[in-house]
Design an enzyme around this catalytic site. Structure first.
Site, PDB file in Angstrom:
ATOM      1  N   ASP A 123      27.807  22.048 -30.279  1.00 16.00           N
ATOM      2  CA  ASP A 123      28.149  21.218 -29.456  1.00 16.00           C
ATOM      3  C   ASP A 123      27.330  19.905 -29.807  1.00 16.00           C
ATOM      4  O   ASP A 123      26.237  19.939 -30.043  1.00 16.00           O
ATOM      5  CB  ASP A 123      27.512  21.636 -27.946  1.00 16.00           C
ATOM      6  CG  ASP A 123      27.974  20.995 -26.651  1.00 16.00           C
ATOM      7  OD1 ASP A 123      28.255  19.591 -26.783  1.00 16.00           O
ATOM      8  OD2 ASP A 123      28.198  21.595 -25.704  1.00 16.00           O
ATOM      9  N   THR A 163      32.240  17.716 -23.372  1.00 17.00           N
ATOM     10  CA  THR A 163      31.906  19.077 -23.553  1.00 17.00           C
ATOM     11  C   THR A 163      33.446  20.014 -23.503  1.00 17.00           C
ATOM     12  O   THR A 163      34.071  20.608 -24.121  1.00 17.00           O
ATOM     13  CB  THR A 163      30.708  19.917 -23.088  1.00 17.00           C
ATOM     14  OG1 THR A 163      29.796  19.210 -23.431  1.00 17.00           O
ATOM     15  CG2 THR A 163      31.058  21.283 -23.452  1.00 17.00           C
ATOM     16  N   ASN A 221      34.942  17.048 -17.866  1.00 22.79           N
ATOM     17  CA  ASN A 221      33.854  17.997 -17.318  1.00 22.79           C
ATOM     18  C   ASN A 221      34.162  18.255 -15.844  1.00 22.79           C
ATOM     19  O   ASN A 221      34.197  19.491 -15.313  1.00 22.79           O
ATOM     20  CB  ASN A 221      32.641  17.735 -17.696  1.00 22.79           C
ATOM     21  CG  ASN A 221      32.125  18.223 -19.187  1.00 22.79           C
ATOM     22  OD1 ASN A 221      32.894  18.467 -19.851  1.00 22.79           O
ATOM     23  ND2 ASN A 221      31.005  17.643 -19.643  1.00 22.79           N
ATOM     24  N   LYS A 262      27.308  27.786 -23.054  1.00 24.67           N
ATOM     25  CA  LYS A 262      27.919  27.184 -22.124  1.00 24.67           C
ATOM     26  C   LYS A 262      29.020  27.909 -21.632  1.00 24.67           C
ATOM     27  O   LYS A 262      29.826  28.154 -22.357  1.00 24.67           O
ATOM     28  CB  LYS A 262      28.136  25.736 -22.137  1.00 24.67           C
ATOM     29  CG  LYS A 262      26.865  24.990 -22.607  1.00 24.67           C
ATOM     30  CD  LYS A 262      27.324  23.229 -22.841  1.00 24.67           C
ATOM     31  CE  LYS A 262      26.383  22.489 -23.106  1.00 24.67           C
ATOM     32  NZ  LYS A 262      26.825  21.049 -23.353  1.00 24.67           N
ATOM     33  N   ASP A 263      29.217  28.281 -20.130  1.00 21.04           N
ATOM     34  CA  ASP A 263      30.589  28.789 -19.804  1.00 21.04           C
ATOM     35  C   ASP A 263      31.708  28.099 -20.308  1.00 21.04           C
ATOM     36  O   ASP A 263      32.671  28.712 -20.664  1.00 21.04           O
ATOM     37  CB  ASP A 263      30.416  28.918 -18.302  1.00 21.04           C
ATOM     38  CG  ASP A 263      30.037  27.443 -17.529  1.00 21.04           C
ATOM     39  OD1 ASP A 263      30.366  26.663 -17.889  1.00 21.04           O
ATOM     40  OD2 ASP A 263      29.527  27.842 -16.141  1.00 21.04           O
ATOM     41  N   ASP A 282      23.396  19.894 -28.305  1.00 24.77           N
ATOM     42  CA  ASP A 282      23.821  18.975 -27.382  1.00 24.77           C
ATOM     43  C   ASP A 282      22.557  18.765 -26.394  1.00 24.77           C
ATOM     44  O   ASP A 282      22.332  17.756 -25.788  1.00 24.77           O
ATOM     45  CB  ASP A 282      25.154  19.564 -26.477  1.00 24.77           C
ATOM     46  CG  ASP A 282      25.441  18.731 -25.284  1.00 24.77           C
ATOM     47  OD1 ASP A 282      25.797  17.740 -25.870  1.00 24.77           O
ATOM     48  OD2 ASP A 282      25.489  19.110 -24.307  1.00 24.77           O
ATOM     49  N   HIS A 334      32.371  17.270 -29.541  1.00 27.13           N
ATOM     50  CA  HIS A 334      32.349  15.768 -29.527  1.00 27.13           C
ATOM     51  C   HIS A 334      31.068  15.378 -30.267  1.00 27.13           C
ATOM     52  O   HIS A 334      30.392  16.124 -30.886  1.00 27.13           O
ATOM     53  CB  HIS A 334      32.233  15.460 -27.882  1.00 27.13           C
ATOM     54  CG  HIS A 334      31.027  15.933 -27.342  1.00 27.13           C
ATOM     55  ND1 HIS A 334      29.705  15.563 -27.585  1.00 27.13           N
ATOM     56  CD2 HIS A 334      31.031  17.003 -26.369  1.00 27.13           C
ATOM     57  CE1 HIS A 334      29.122  16.419 -26.719  1.00 27.13           C
ATOM     58  NE2 HIS A 334      29.590  17.213 -26.150  1.00 27.13           N
TER      59      HIS A 334
END
Length: 549
Positions: free
Chosen positions: A46, A85, A106, A167-168, A296, A342
């Site tokens: 990330d 993300t 997001n 992250k989910d 991230d 990203h």
């Protein structure tokens, strides 16, 4: 407690200091097997921009060094405008851009959502009673397309798909709708969908991480090449960033998440689950997906150019080497793809010191709430007619009478277009009238970039593009100091790396896209692509052969 060898290897990855990690050498070169690999490993780092890759690639000695001996595409593109993300992760294993995946940001605004704030999170089921965009039930319902794991299961139902991430939204968007194991960090523990039984490895890792967070972290070692980057940058009267080394107090889970320790835990989980489940060892091709999120969090918390990011990238390289060492020990023939969701942009205060004085923070007056309040007063409207983001989609309340709504829309567009920090304002009609681009992503117009993030049922009435180097964070003292999400190439460009034991490496500097990853891997493992996609297969044979045939 004594664990079996694979579990011990994974837990050793978690327990060892990331800065003290030893280099994992690539296996000796042998001819690449003619048969498809039995395990595909896809790693998303990330906010690992092409700029970070270029800045640090000469320092890599671990896992990233191994990947650089394979097929290197330094100019990969998350080609769309909404460089966040969730949209980015939705492209990596679907072969589709956000306009097709439906993951336009997001969060987006849905005035029909059963909640007061009307904000919908990309990886939630907002229909669950009592949920909010901050307290939600994780779901894959908003992802409109199948992913590589689903293509694999369609071709061979015995293929297994495992997705683990920090992250989910990373785990869900890459894993897709049919996963055998899906786990993410919720701020306190590794969790999954309700009713899913945790494998023994997840239980052990949760205990290990809880213990780790409960211990204080001493300052991490500063590699020699990081020393010149260690400089305190004042942000307000009491806050500085740039010279940190990830020291944290016992119990500080937030600081754990924004540090190399976090990636260490997720990569260890991936290693442990892969070995426990014997991925690639049952006669079928399996898929292991790993979303490493710490880069991230470090970028948002400290920026991209200080000691913190330097230590993070160094640690990531070493930890990836340890992950590959665990996979090597299984004897499985595996292929790896690594990319990012990203890029990212550094904080303007450090940009000013580093020869970019034109960088700035966004004018708070561009906040849609502020603009909407002014318009409401001028037009005599009760309530705020605008919602959304000053650096993306902006929505006009559809419940307004048409004549009034048209006035609000015209007034809002005019105000944004006239602001000196705004590069362009693009309306729904303009975006939808723009054909989907067919040219290389670096040549796309702003409207073409916006088009590939636009889905009519979820996107705004107009989209705002800030000028280059305008950071959409007005106040760095209240949370994040730097971010991403713009139309610009520092947020769009990411590295794309492929590796398999025995392959002859090459570097292709011309642009490719993250939507090319899924069809490339599908061709490598001889799985048909069952749906229309936006990406193309990349030939990973350095010679006259063609892995796409």
């Amino acid at each position: 407690m004594k664990f079996t060898t694979p579990v011990a290897a994974a837990l050793a990855l978690l327990a060892a200091s990331p800065i003290a990690a030893q280099e994992a050498q690539a296996p000796a070169r042998a001819a690449a097997p003619a048969a498809p690999p039995k395990l595909v490993v896809v790693i998303s780092v990330d906010q690992f921009s092409a700029d970070l890759f270029a800045e640090y690639r000469a320092q890599f000695t671990g896992g990233l060094a191994r990947l650089m001996s394979g097929a290197v595409f330094p100019s990969g593109y998350q080609s769309h405008a909404a460089t966040e993300t969730c949209p980015g992760h939705s492209t990596i294993l679907s072969g589709a851009r956000p306009a097709r995946t439906g993951i336009v940001a997001n969060d987006w605004t849905d005035f029909n959502a059963p909640r007061d704030d009307k904000t919908v999170y990309c990886a939630e089921d907002e229909s669950v009673p009592g949920s909010t965009s901050e307290s939600y039930t994780v779901s894959d319902k908003h992802l409109k397309v199948p992913t590589l794991g689903e293509w694999m299961k369609l071709a061979d139902p015995a293929s297994r798909v495992v997705s683990v991430a920090g992250k989910d939204r990373a785990a869900v968007m890459m894993g897709g709708h049919k996963v055998d194991e899906l786990w993410w960090w919720n701020g306190k523990a590794l969790v999954s969908y309700a009713g899913r039984t945790a494998p023994a490895m997840v239980t052990k890792m949760n205990a290990n991480v809880t213990g780790r967070i409960g211990e204080a972290q001493a300052p991490m070692a500063l590699p020699a090449f990081c020393q010149a980057r260690s400089r305190a940058i004042p942000l307000g009267a009491t806050k500085t960033v740039g010279d940190g080394r990830f020291a944290r107090a016992a119990g500080n889970a937030g600081a754990f998440r924004a540090s190399p320790e976090f990636d260490e835990a997720i990569l260890a989980l991936g290693a442990g689950v892969a070995t426990d489940m014997k991925l690639g060892q049952n006669g079928h091709t399996d898929l292991l997906i790993v979303g490493a999120s710490a880069t991230d969090y470090v970028g948002h918390t400290f920026g991209t150019e200080g000691s913190e990011m330097c230590i993070q990238i160094f640690a990531l390289d070493q930890m990836l080497g340890k992950l590959f060492a665990v996979l090597d020990k299984t004897g499985v023939d595996y292929a790896v793809a690594l990319t990012a969701d990203h890029g990212g942009h550094d904080l303007p205060e450090r940009n000013d010191e580093h020869a970019a004085p034109m960088a700035a923070r966004i004018d708070p007056k561009l906040n849609p709430k502020a603009v909407g309040a002014e318009i409401a007063t001028k037009l005599g409207i009760s309530g705020n007619p605008l919602a959304g983001s000053a650096a993306g989609d902006i929505y006009v309340d559809p419940k307004l009478p048409k004549a009034q709504r048209d006035k609000v829309l015209a007034e809002a567009i005019g105000r944004y277009a006239a602001h000196p920090q705004v590069y362009g304002v693009y309306t729904r009609a303009q975006i939808l009238a723009t054909p989907h681009p067919k040219t290389p992503p670096e040549t796309w117009t702003m409207l073409e970039r916006a088009r590939e993030s636009y889905e009519p049922s979820r996107s705004g009435d107009f989209v705002v593009a800030l000028k280059p180097r305008v950071t959409p964070i007005a106040d760095p003292t209240r949370g994040s100091v730097a971010t991403h999400g713009s139309f610009w190439d520092y947020d769009r460009r990411v590295p794309i790396l492929f590796w398999r034991k025995g392959m002859t490496g090459f570097e292709q500097p011309l642009s490719v896209e993250t939507v090319d990853i899924a069809p490339t891997l599908a061709a490598l493992i001889k799985v048909p692509v069952p749906v229309e996609i936006d990406g193309r297969c990349l030939d990973l044979d350095a010679g006259p052969g063609d892995t796409c045939r």
